[in-house]
Every structure is written in C-alpha cells, then in structure tokens.
Design a protein around this motif. Structure first.
Motif, PDB file in Angstrom:
ATOM      1  N   GLY A   7       0.834  -1.283   0.157  1.00  0.00           N
ATOM      2  CA  GLY A   7      -0.115  -0.001   0.014  1.00  0.00           C
ATOM      3  C   GLY A   7       0.832   1.412  -0.105  1.00  0.00           C
ATOM      4  O   GLY A   7       1.958   1.199   0.075  1.00  0.00           O
ATOM      5  N   ASP A  10       0.635   6.030   3.735  1.00  0.00           N
ATOM      6  CA  ASP A  10      -0.565   6.619   4.182  1.00  0.00           C
ATOM      7  C   ASP A  10      -1.168   5.775   5.557  1.00  0.00           C
ATOM      8  O   ASP A  10      -1.064   4.787   5.503  1.00  0.00           O
ATOM      9  CB  ASP A  10      -1.589   6.704   3.237  1.00  0.00           C
ATOM     10  N   PHE A  13      -5.040   4.747   4.421  1.00  0.00           N
ATOM     11  CA  PHE A  13      -5.001   3.787   3.159  1.00  0.00           C
ATOM     12  C   PHE A  13      -3.927   3.021   2.854  1.00  0.00           C
ATOM     13  O   PHE A  13      -3.717   2.200   1.951  1.00  0.00           O
ATOM     14  CB  PHE A  13      -5.408   4.661   2.036  1.00  0.00           C
TER      15      PHE A  13
END
Length: 238
Positions: A7, A10, A13
């Motif tokens: 990912g 962040d 997220f």
C-alpha cells in the motif's frame, strides 16, 4: 511470501491490517499468534483486550491450545501508555514485578526528583563488589567496607543525628574544606588512627566543635587526654 500486503505511505489507506470483533469492549478484540506448528500454540502472541483497554505481548510455553496457558509478559495501557513487565496494571511509565538485572550498563536519572524506594522490608542493601551499604528500618545506616576505606568527597558534609558512631579498624580520613559533625547526644569516633585533614597536610578548616575526644592507650585503660572545645579548654590527665 505466502502473504503480501502492499500500500501507499498513508496512515489510513496504507498497508494496514485490522483485527476486530463485531462489538465494542470485547476481550478478544484482536489476537495474532506466531507459533511453531498447526497443532499447538507454542510460541508468542499479540493480544488487545477491548474490555480492559490493554495491549499484551506474551508467550505460550506449553504445547497445547489452551488460552489459560498464555502468559502476558508485557502489558501496555491504552489511556496513558504505561508499560508493565510481568505486571498487567502498571502505575508508572515502567512497572516491573520481579527482579531487574542490568549488565554492562548504567541507570541515568536526568531530573531533580531524586530516588524514592518504598518497601516493607526491614532493610535495603546496596552492594558494589564486596562493599555493602545497608539502610535499616530503624533509621540507621550500616556501611561495610572490607578495605577499611570510606571516601566522602563533598564541599560540605553534614551529619545531623542524636548519636553518631564512627568505628574504624585502620585509618579513618575525613578530608574536606569544611567538615561538620553535629550531634545532640553522644558522638563516638573509634579507631586505631583518625585524621582530620583540610588540605592533606594541616588541620586547616577541619575542626571538632563542642564535643570531647577521649584518647585511651592501646589495649584499653583509663582515658588520659581530653580536649573540650566547648569550654575553650584543654585538659590532660583528667
């Protein structure tokens, strides 16, 4: 690997993993185990207890699948971040239930609060090699130095007590610019040789004030010399 999570950088997220139950305040709000096989829980685990709001890092040392054999080694409180070792309810930033061993290191205290030791024991001992300092529950302090040397380096040393007893087997040196021994009762200084040195070669500022010194011959006997500074007199022989 068998499991890959990717990912963005962040906190929301990014590559996050969430373990949770269907309701709030669950005891089993999330648990991850790292074990040695599929038939037992032998290994370690991370567990969050939503009922008590505590995070546990623990070990399972028995080859079974019984949760009662889980051992919470480290606990962290959610509300203040206090950490407990073998202590699930730490009252301070670090609370340890058991002995602490520090090898090849120091304890550095960078504050003005000092050190507070609270105990119900009859005595507390500080050991360095073969020397021992003992704090007794009756308020007395015992210093055991096998070398016969006790060094107190300070600009001013104040020892205020009803009775002060200083016993030396060999030589007792009190070296300071100002040395004060204050006593409301009996002051005993016993030893083979006692020297008060202000600058290592003269009496200087070192003094014995408002007390008496009795000098007895070796092997005991009658005191034959007395110095009494309180009356500004020197008496010899009586």
């Amino acid at each position: 690997g068998l499991l890959t999570i990717q990912g963005n950088d962040d906190p929301i997220f990014g590559p996050n993993v969430f373990l949770y139950g269907p309701v709030f305040n669950q005891v089993e709000s999330g648990r991850m185990r790292l074990v040695e096989g599929t038939s037992n829980w032998l290994g370690g685990y991370i567990h969050y207890n939503g009922l008590t709001n505590k995070m546990h890092l623990g070990m399972h040392k028995v080859s079974n699948q019984d949760p009662t054999d889980d051992n919470n080694a480290i606990s962290i409180l959610r509300n203040n971040g206090n950490v407990g070792i073998n202590n699930e309810s730490p009252l301070q930033k670090l609370s340890v239930d058991g002995n602490v061993l520090i090898e090849n290191g120091n304890i550095d205290l960078d504050n003005s609060q000092g050190i507070t030791i609270q105990t119900t024991l009859d005595e507390i001992k500080f050991k360095a090699g073969t020397a021992t300092i003992t704090l007794n529950s009756n308020g007395s302090i015992d210093i055991d130095s096998p070398t016969g040397t006790i060094n107190m380096d300070a600009f001013t040393i104040n020892m205020n007590a009803t009775n002060i007893n200083m016993t030396a087997v060999g030589t007792t040196d009190i070296q300071s610019g100002i040395t004060k021994i204050e006593s409301n009762g009996l002051t005993n200084i016993e030893g083979v040789q006692i020297r008060l040195n202000a600058d290592n070669n003269s009496m200087g500022a070192a003094r014995i004030q408002d007390t008496a010194i009795g000098v007895a011959p070796f092997g005991g006997g009658t005191v034959n010399s007395i110095i009494n500074s309180g009356s500004a007199s020197v008496k010899i022989g009586n």
